[in-house]
Design a protein around this motif. Sequence first.
Motif, short mmCIF file in Angstrom:
data_model
loop_
_atom_site.label_atom_id
_atom_site.label_comp_id
_atom_site.label_asym_id
_atom_site.label_seq_id
_atom_site.Cartn_x
_atom_site.Cartn_y
_atom_site.Cartn_z
N THR A 38 40.68 48.07 42.95
CA THR A 38 39.89 47.64 44.32
C THR A 38 40.00 46.49 44.40
O THR A 38 40.68 46.35 43.29
N PRO A 39 40.15 45.12 45.50
CA PRO A 39 40.67 43.88 44.79
C PRO A 39 40.42 44.00 43.91
O PRO A 39 39.94 42.50 43.85
N PRO A 45 45.44 40.83 42.31
CA PRO A 45 46.11 39.48 43.12
C PRO A 45 47.31 39.27 42.21
O PRO A 45 47.99 39.23 43.22
N ALA A 46 47.53 39.76 41.40
CA ALA A 46 48.75 40.11 40.16
C ALA A 46 50.33 40.75 41.02
O ALA A 46 50.59 40.42 40.99
N ALA A 47 49.28 41.83 41.77
CA ALA A 47 50.41 42.87 42.87
C ALA A 47 51.15 42.11 44.01
O ALA A 47 52.24 41.73 43.91
N THR A 122 41.17 37.26 40.75
CA THR A 122 40.20 37.94 42.02
C THR A 122 39.12 37.41 42.97
O THR A 122 38.69 38.31 43.98
N GLY A 123 38.70 36.56 42.39
CA GLY A 123 37.24 36.22 43.08
C GLY A 123 36.37 36.89 42.85
O GLY A 123 35.56 36.63 43.68
N ALA A 128 35.03 40.01 36.95
CA ALA A 128 35.80 39.41 35.69
C ALA A 128 35.17 39.44 34.23
O ALA A 128 35.91 39.15 33.18
N VAL A 129 33.71 39.08 34.17
CA VAL A 129 33.23 39.24 33.08
C VAL A 129 33.71 41.02 32.37
O VAL A 129 33.89 41.37 31.11
#
Length: 524
Positions: A38-39, A45-47, A122-123, A128-129
């Motif tokens: 998923t986003p 974002p890397a892709a 990713t926002g 992110a944790v």
Amino acid sequence: MTHITSRLSTAHLVWRTVTAILAGVAAIAGSFAYAGLTPAFVGDPAASFVVDSMPAAIVNAVRDAFGPLAQPASFLLALLVVAALFAATVLLALEIEVLADRRYLAVALAAVAVWLVATAATGAPVAAVAAAVPAAAVVAVVELAAVHDPLSVRRVRERLQSESETDAQARTVDRTKRATLQAGFGTLSFAGIAALVGQRRTPGEGVPALETDEQGARTEQQLLDDAADAALDLPDAPGLVSEIGAFYTVDINTIDPILERGDWALSITGAVDSELTIDYDALREREAERFYGTLRCVGEDLNDREMDTAVWTGVPVADLLEEVGPGDEATHVVAHAVDDYWNTITREALERSYLVYGMNGRFLPREHGHPVRLFVPGNWGEVNVKWLDELEFVREERDGYWEERGWDGTGEVETVTKLWSVDHQDDAITVGGHAYAGLEGVDAVEVSIDGGETWTAAELSPEPDAGTELRDVWRQWRYSFEPAADRHEVVVRAIDGTGAVQTEDPSGPKPDGATGWVSKTIEP
Ligand SMILES: Nc1nc2c(c(=O)[nH]1)N[C@H]1C(S)=C(S)[C@@H](COP(=O)(O)O)O[C@H]1N2
Ligand SMILES: [Mo]
């Protein structure tokens, strides 16, 4: 003494680097386990970054070289880029620890730094944790395991003064090495589990049936049943309607957008009398049509399989345009999508288009543009913008995403006849496939078994009686012959609804679509 210390610090630097790389891998694994494809996954974002920063020439070359593997290949590259980024971040944390000489400082620093990088990318701060914790855990495990010989160079130097130099060197490097290897096995096992968990967290392929009124559902089912009844049975080729899982997909995303129906809205903007925004429920309240429609990607090779047909459910765009009142000077329309893809069609093409939300009686699947895409009868696939969120009327033609990259695939499709099925029976060979001619429809398919000297009409699937006036749908063809030679050069071509014979002129896909007659050497 200095000599030994510097060798020691080189050895430690190597192991710190390995630790940092492991932490980078653990961060990606943790992120995937939490978010799936998923986003919120750091790979997404890397892709996009990798694809966006690659020059068009390379994107096209990669597509040529890798074909269907181009996307996985660039995704792998993207994952390497994120892993390297995380590793560099963690290495920095470890170096700071050495300089500050505060044991476990790197654990906290790595956690914060990885979290910051993942959140920025990713926002998605909560997800992110899931990247930060495993990365910090790797650092903690290595430091704990090496507790008697922390990665600090100064402590090592202190020890060196009390022990024989070589012993101390051997022991410290040894312990750090062992600790790092243990962390390595731990990380790999974690990555394995994360791969499984993340796959399960990836939104499912199963697409629920479209919630629609009874009449609508009956029409969809009727079209599907009619197609199943009318289809010729061709080994290795689809029926008249392609299964959802087998329908080709082409887009610029490694991970497709996830757009909830409740969050979707379409704005009609630009050179219009009054702009309009319509949300999903309002779209669904409008009168819908159900019809067969074929898509063909301008980038496919002549006999490739980036061409498929579905039963679509959607609202004619023309019905909305009455309320918007595009100005006379508005000759073109830019269709924008949430993945930052866009493309331009003529106003005339838009007026025969649909806002599609159903596919084969199901909700439009995520990979095909959930919840709403544009369907433009007769034009190349690339203008059938998925995850559509804006239609912008403009006064001149504008380049689309692919046009900026050297393609010219916004107009009407080229006629094509595929030779997808070759079936050897006892004393006959049956060849077959699909022919598509865009708006004109297919009137006939002709087959030559002598390299184009003589032609015979093939059997055709019945003309579909779709809910529209349009003939924008492929037909199947089939032809059986008894081989009379050691090898037959089989050539196929279509004749469209205007009587025009498919062009023999061979051309590759770039820039405006593959043309020519498919031919195949067939030996009995
Ligand atoms: N938003 C968006 N729409 C898009 C694309 C894309 O990358 N992003 N790709 C286009 C291309 S090149 C093609 S061929 C068709 C393919 O549609 P499908 O994936 O449903 O078969 O979608 C078109 N619509
Ligand atoms: Mo395409």
